[in-house]
Design a protein around this motif. Sequence first.
Motif, short mmCIF file in Angstrom:
data_model
loop_
_atom_site.label_atom_id
_atom_site.label_comp_id
_atom_site.label_asym_id
_atom_site.label_seq_id
_atom_site.Cartn_x
_atom_site.Cartn_y
_atom_site.Cartn_z
N ASN A 242 0.87 -1.18 0.00
CA ASN A 242 0.00 0.00 0.00
C ASN A 242 0.90 1.23 0.00
O ASN A 242 1.06 1.92 1.00
CB ASN A 242 -0.91 -0.02 1.23
N ALA A 243 1.52 1.50 -1.15
CA ALA A 243 2.58 2.50 -1.25
C ALA A 243 2.03 3.91 -1.06
O ALA A 243 0.87 4.20 -1.35
CB ALA A 243 3.27 2.39 -2.60
N TRP A 244 2.91 4.78 -0.56
CA TRP A 244 2.58 6.19 -0.37
C TRP A 244 3.09 7.01 -1.55
O TRP A 244 4.21 6.84 -2.00
CB TRP A 244 3.24 6.72 0.89
N ARG A 245 2.25 7.92 -2.02
CA ARG A 245 2.68 8.93 -2.97
C ARG A 245 3.03 10.21 -2.20
O ARG A 245 2.56 10.43 -1.08
CB ARG A 245 1.58 9.24 -3.99
N TYR A 246 3.80 11.05 -2.83
CA TYR A 246 4.24 12.30 -2.21
C TYR A 246 3.05 13.15 -1.77
O TYR A 246 3.00 13.62 -0.63
CB TYR A 246 5.13 13.05 -3.20
N ASP A 247 2.07 13.34 -2.64
CA ASP A 247 0.93 14.18 -2.30
C ASP A 247 0.10 13.58 -1.17
O ASP A 247 -0.42 14.29 -0.30
CB ASP A 247 0.05 14.44 -3.53
N GLN A 248 -0.01 12.25 -1.13
CA GLN A 248 -0.74 11.59 -0.06
C GLN A 248 -0.06 11.82 1.29
O GLN A 248 -0.71 12.14 2.29
CB GLN A 248 -0.83 10.09 -0.32
N LEU A 249 1.26 11.67 1.31
CA LEU A 249 1.99 11.79 2.56
C LEU A 249 1.92 13.22 3.09
O LEU A 249 1.75 13.45 4.30
CB LEU A 249 3.44 11.34 2.38
N VAL A 250 2.04 14.20 2.20
CA VAL A 250 1.94 15.60 2.63
C VAL A 250 0.58 15.86 3.27
O VAL A 250 0.48 16.45 4.36
CB VAL A 250 2.17 16.56 1.44
N SER A 251 -0.48 15.39 2.64
CA SER A 251 -1.83 15.61 3.18
C SER A 251 -2.03 14.88 4.50
O SER A 251 -2.60 15.42 5.45
CB SER A 251 -2.88 15.17 2.16
N TYR A 252 -1.55 13.64 4.58
CA TYR A 252 -1.70 12.86 5.81
C TYR A 252 -0.96 13.53 6.96
O TYR A 252 -1.49 13.62 8.08
CB TYR A 252 -1.15 11.46 5.56
N LEU A 253 0.24 13.99 6.72
CA LEU A 253 1.02 14.66 7.77
C LEU A 253 0.35 15.94 8.25
O LEU A 253 0.59 16.39 9.37
CB LEU A 253 2.43 14.96 7.26
N ARG A 254 -0.50 16.52 7.41
CA ARG A 254 -1.21 17.75 7.77
C ARG A 254 -2.62 17.46 8.30
O ARG A 254 -3.48 18.33 8.29
CB ARG A 254 -1.27 18.68 6.56
N ALA A 255 -2.85 16.22 8.76
CA ALA A 255 -4.09 15.82 9.42
C ALA A 255 -5.29 15.78 8.50
O ALA A 255 -6.43 15.82 8.96
CB ALA A 255 -4.39 16.75 10.62
N GLY A 262 -6.51 6.97 4.74
CA GLY A 262 -7.32 7.48 5.84
C GLY A 262 -6.74 8.74 6.44
O GLY A 262 -6.20 9.60 5.73
N THR A 263 -6.81 8.87 7.75
CA THR A 263 -6.29 10.05 8.43
C THR A 263 -5.55 9.62 9.70
O THR A 263 -5.75 8.51 10.20
CB THR A 263 -7.43 11.03 8.78
N ALA A 264 -4.70 10.48 10.20
CA ALA A 264 -3.91 10.16 11.39
C ALA A 264 -4.82 10.00 12.60
O ALA A 264 -5.75 10.79 12.80
CB ALA A 264 -2.88 11.24 11.63
N ALA A 265 -4.54 8.99 13.43
CA ALA A 265 -5.30 8.74 14.65
C ALA A 265 -4.33 8.42 15.77
O ALA A 265 -3.12 8.33 15.56
CB ALA A 265 -6.29 7.58 14.44
N GLY A 266 -4.87 8.25 16.97
CA GLY A 266 -4.03 7.91 18.11
C GLY A 266 -2.98 8.97 18.40
O GLY A 266 -3.21 10.17 18.21
N PRO A 267 -1.78 8.57 18.84
CA PRO A 267 -0.74 9.55 19.17
C PRO A 267 -0.30 10.40 17.98
O PRO A 267 0.26 11.48 18.16
CB PRO A 267 0.42 8.67 19.67
N VAL A 271 0.21 15.15 16.62
CA VAL A 271 1.43 15.48 15.88
C VAL A 271 1.07 16.06 14.51
O VAL A 271 1.62 17.08 14.08
CB VAL A 271 2.33 14.24 15.73
N SER A 272 0.12 15.42 13.84
CA SER A 272 -0.27 15.91 12.51
C SER A 272 -0.95 17.26 12.61
O SER A 272 -0.79 18.11 11.71
CB SER A 272 -1.18 14.89 11.82
N ARG A 277 0.12 23.28 11.28
CA ARG A 277 0.34 24.70 11.58
C ARG A 277 1.69 25.20 11.09
O ARG A 277 1.98 26.40 11.19
CB ARG A 277 0.20 24.93 13.09
N LEU A 278 2.52 24.30 10.58
CA LEU A 278 3.80 24.70 9.99
C LEU A 278 3.59 25.17 8.56
O LEU A 278 2.60 24.82 7.92
CB LEU A 278 4.78 23.53 10.00
#
Length: 421
Positions: A242-255, A262-267, A271-272, A277-278
């Motif tokens: 289930n490989a990550w693309r650049y645009d997917q990872l940027v969006s995921y890291l930004r919550a 999906g979206t970031a959950a748990g701890p 962080v996301s 806010r950066l």
Amino acid sequence: MRSRPFWVGAAVLASIGAIAATLLMWRPAIAPVERPRTFDSVQLQRGARVVEAGDCAVCHTRPGGPYLAGGLPLVTPFGTLYSTNITPDPQTGIGQWSLPAFERAMREGIARDGHFLYPAFPYVHYRRMTAGDIEDAYAYLMSGPAVHAPARQNHMSFPMNLRPLVAFWNLLFLHGEPLTPVAQQSDAWNRGRYLVEGPGHCAGCHSPLNLIGAEKSGASLAGGTVDGWEAPSLLGMDRRANAWRYDQLVSYLRAEVVDGHGTAAGPMRPVSLSLARLPVGDVQAIAEYLLSLPARTVITEVPAADANAGASDQTTGALLFASACAGCHGPAAPMREIDERPSLDRTSSLQAPNPRNFLKTVFEGVPATPGMPGPMMPPFAASLDNDQLIALASYLRRQARPDQPWTDLSSTLEAIRQETK
């Protein structure tokens, strides 16, 4: 008589050893100062960015508590620590800390009064930050409102309740110097590496730990466990099933909600939210660096037959999905369009080889963040029993990875129930 010189020599060596141990386990206090109050506005903007990149509020702000006033419980294999107050309160915070005292804590893990800080505070990574970033973070923290919030008592088991012993931990594991750019790489890659390995301290969660709580040598970013969640490996992210693309990872890291993950959950959720806010350029740099990391091992999974994946569970799971989940995650659910709710079979937790993160998400939900837009999900720990959760997880895993059914649902679920107690 000939044994006398031996015992004299042994006594001398023991004395030298005791003196060396005392020196190793003792650090002088740094004199208190009057809280500095005048800072350049541009420096404060830089400092806010450093504090967000370092996830300071994630650990130093308890839910519902004052910003950066501490009190968040941090559960470790050696007991429970409570984060401390890093507002500029002179009695209970860092209001009397000078810049040299603050920098010593960031680089060496030593408080202003000389006591050792536990390495749950990631000074192992912060020591790789630039002096300028540490000074900017200090300015930002000193410019904020002072909150009187005394530290809560830690509950650590022997021998880790003896702080001086941290000196020996430091001797073994506190290494490294501030990062320098790699000339052959782009500015964005170097910025991403700095944020990941320095203030972001990603390896603190995403690396396996040894028996005394240090990151295992040679396994940085290879995956770990935090607060009962699996922190996945960050290696070879663009070359997995289930490989990550650049645009997917940027969006995921930004919550954000990302189709396919999906979206970031748990701890990772707070962080996301901090990363969101950066400046987006910082998050893009992190994504560029992470996607450049090669995979170190390839694991071929050949699952055994799943005792929990029978036809009855599939029928029960389908009914549970229709009643509890389809309103947001079903193909025709309006929330799929309005709030970007993902199709569950295309989330990282259901694609993962281990069911822990999926079960933890169902247990705990994804809490709403006051004052911020974004997805939320209610917890189901009290409304679904073990049999129902197993049936639901088995059904959804079959939709996501019919070739790799989960084989450890019952044991994982029971472990999560025990952790919750």
